[in-house]
Design an enzyme around this catalytic site. Structure first.
Site, short mmCIF file in Angstrom:
data_model
loop_
_atom_site.label_atom_id
_atom_site.label_comp_id
_atom_site.label_asym_id
_atom_site.label_seq_id
_atom_site.Cartn_x
_atom_site.Cartn_y
_atom_site.Cartn_z
N GLY A 1 0.84 -1.20 0.00
CA GLY A 1 0.00 0.00 0.00
C GLY A 1 0.87 1.25 0.00
N GLY B 1 -0.29 4.85 -0.92
CA GLY B 1 -1.38 5.45 -0.15
C GLY B 1 -0.92 6.62 0.71
N GLN B 2 -1.87 7.16 1.47
CA GLN B 2 -1.61 8.36 2.26
C GLN B 2 -0.47 8.13 3.25
OE1 GLN B 2 -4.52 9.35 5.19
NE2 GLN B 2 -4.06 11.54 5.16
N LEU B 3 -0.54 7.04 4.00
CA LEU B 3 0.50 6.75 4.98
C LEU B 3 1.74 6.15 4.30
CD1 LEU B 3 1.47 6.38 7.93
CD2 LEU B 3 0.10 4.31 8.06
N ASP C 1 -0.58 -7.04 -5.98
CA ASP C 1 -1.90 -7.19 -5.38
C ASP C 1 -1.67 -8.09 -4.17
OD1 ASP C 1 -4.41 -8.15 -4.58
OD2 ASP C 1 -5.21 -8.00 -6.61
N TYR D 1 -15.38 -2.03 7.23
CA TYR D 1 -13.98 -1.63 7.46
C TYR D 1 -13.58 -1.93 8.91
CZ TYR D 1 -10.02 1.65 7.91
OH TYR D 1 -8.79 2.23 8.15
N LYS E 1 -10.88 -4.54 10.61
CA LYS E 1 -9.82 -4.07 11.52
C LYS E 1 -9.81 -4.89 12.82
CE LYS E 1 -7.74 -0.99 9.03
NZ LYS E 1 -6.42 -1.35 8.47
N1 SER Z 1 -9.16 7.55 8.44
C1 SER Z 1 -9.80 6.28 8.29
C2 SER Z 1 -11.06 6.38 7.56
O1 SER Z 1 -11.66 7.44 7.63
C3 SER Z 1 -10.04 5.66 9.63
O2 SER Z 1 -9.19 4.61 9.81
O3 SER Z 1 -11.49 5.45 6.99
#
Ligand code: SER
Length: 314
Positions: free
Chosen positions: A8, A11-13, A53, A142, A146
């Protein structure tokens, strides 16, 4: 951490964590992987990049084996709002990706970082000062992935001795890469709108209070946890971490201190509002502080000042 794989990574992080790890551990030792074809940018030009992937076990295995990977930061996942629109796909990517990475970690003795989220909690969780160990019955797909991920990581640790560690991140704010499809995305979008048009239409209610964290702290938290003395860790996975706490109204007021003409309006998206309303207002992160010295550097004031300066330069 000698040879590191980041999934990933676009992505942002991932995009910022990969660059930080390359600066710290050597560019040739940090392998970025994402399902996107590489764009020519800082990430692909500063070190190795793989198209991956995470559901593709043979390719994942080959990358880890060929490069003697010993640490994996597994960031590939669908975020909360997009996941809610395609729950089956979210389960597939988030869970099958994680189980593959856990299996690879077991087979090749890799340490593993897995980011959980405030989304791992639900409406029955104490909303203020949310304890480290408490009720977790999330109502979003989601969040379900988690919680399952947190439990799987703990299971692989006690059953197979995999050094899996993780955090529950709040909303992440960054000036470099935008988040993709989260509920807390407003706290990033607002800055671009403030600079471009001095106006923002917010998809969450004015009083929606959530925990947040600025990207330098998010990166620091991941690396500090992964390098922490394992004998001090009582929890290992799913540490609550937070840095600041605000509502859209409070964030807008802080931005107005720098851009007085900035205005905010509210056009609430019922899907994302319902997701935000199912999350805690403020987590207690004392376990992270006690077990591996977690300490955030950026509060609301410092984050807003830095975001506005950085985005204006972009
Ligand atoms: N920032 C994330 C989201 O909004 C939360 O883990 O999905």
């Amino acid at each position: 951490m000698k040879k590191i794989l980041v999934t990933g990574a676009t992505g942002q992080l991932g995009s910022e964590l990969t660059i930080t790890l390359r600066n710290r551990y050597g560019a040739e030792n940090v392998f970025a992987a994402a399902d996107k074809k590489p764009a020519l940018n800082e990430l692909t030009q500063s070190g190795p990049y793989y198209c991956l992937d995470v559901r593709d076990m043979p390719v994942l295995n080959q990358i880890v084996e060929t490069n003697n990977i010993d640490t994996i930061f597994h960031l590939a996942a669908l975020l909360s709002a997009v996941a809610e629109q395609q729950p089956q796909q979210a389960w597939d990517v988030n869970m099958n990706g994680l189980i593959n990475v856990l299996e690879i970690s077991r087979m090749h003795q890799c340490a593993l970082f897995f980011p959980s989220s405030i989304a791992a909690f639900g409406t029955e969780t104490p909303s203020m000062d949310t304890p480290q160990d408490t009720i977790q019955r999330p109502t979003t797909i989601y969040g379900i992935t988690k919680v399952s991920g947190e439990l799987l990581c703990d299971y692989y640790h006690h059953r197979f001795d995999v050094d899996a560690r993780g955090l529950r991140y709040p909303g992440l704010i960054s000036s470099k890469t935008k988040p993709g499809g989260g509920t807390t995305d407003y706290a990033v979008d607002i800055f671009y709108a403030a600079i471009k048009s001095q106006h923002y239409e917010c998809f969450l209610r004015a009083d929606t209070q959530l925990d947040m964290m600025y990207m330098p702290d998010a990166i620091d938290a991941a690396i500090t946890l992964m390098t922490a003395d394992s004998t001090q860790l009582k929890h290992r996975n799913a540490f609550n971490v937070t840095a600041m706490n605000f509502t859209p109204q409070q964030l807008a007021a802080e931005i107005q201190k720098h851009i007085p003409e900035f205005t905010i309006a509210y056009n609430v998206d019922p899907l994302r509002q319902a997701i935000a309303d199912s999350w805690p207002r403020h987590m207690n992160d004392s376990a992270a502080k006690a077990e591996w010295d977690w300490q955030a550097q950026f509060d609301l004031q410092a984050m807003v000042k830095d975001m506005l300066e950085k985005i204006a330069l972009n």
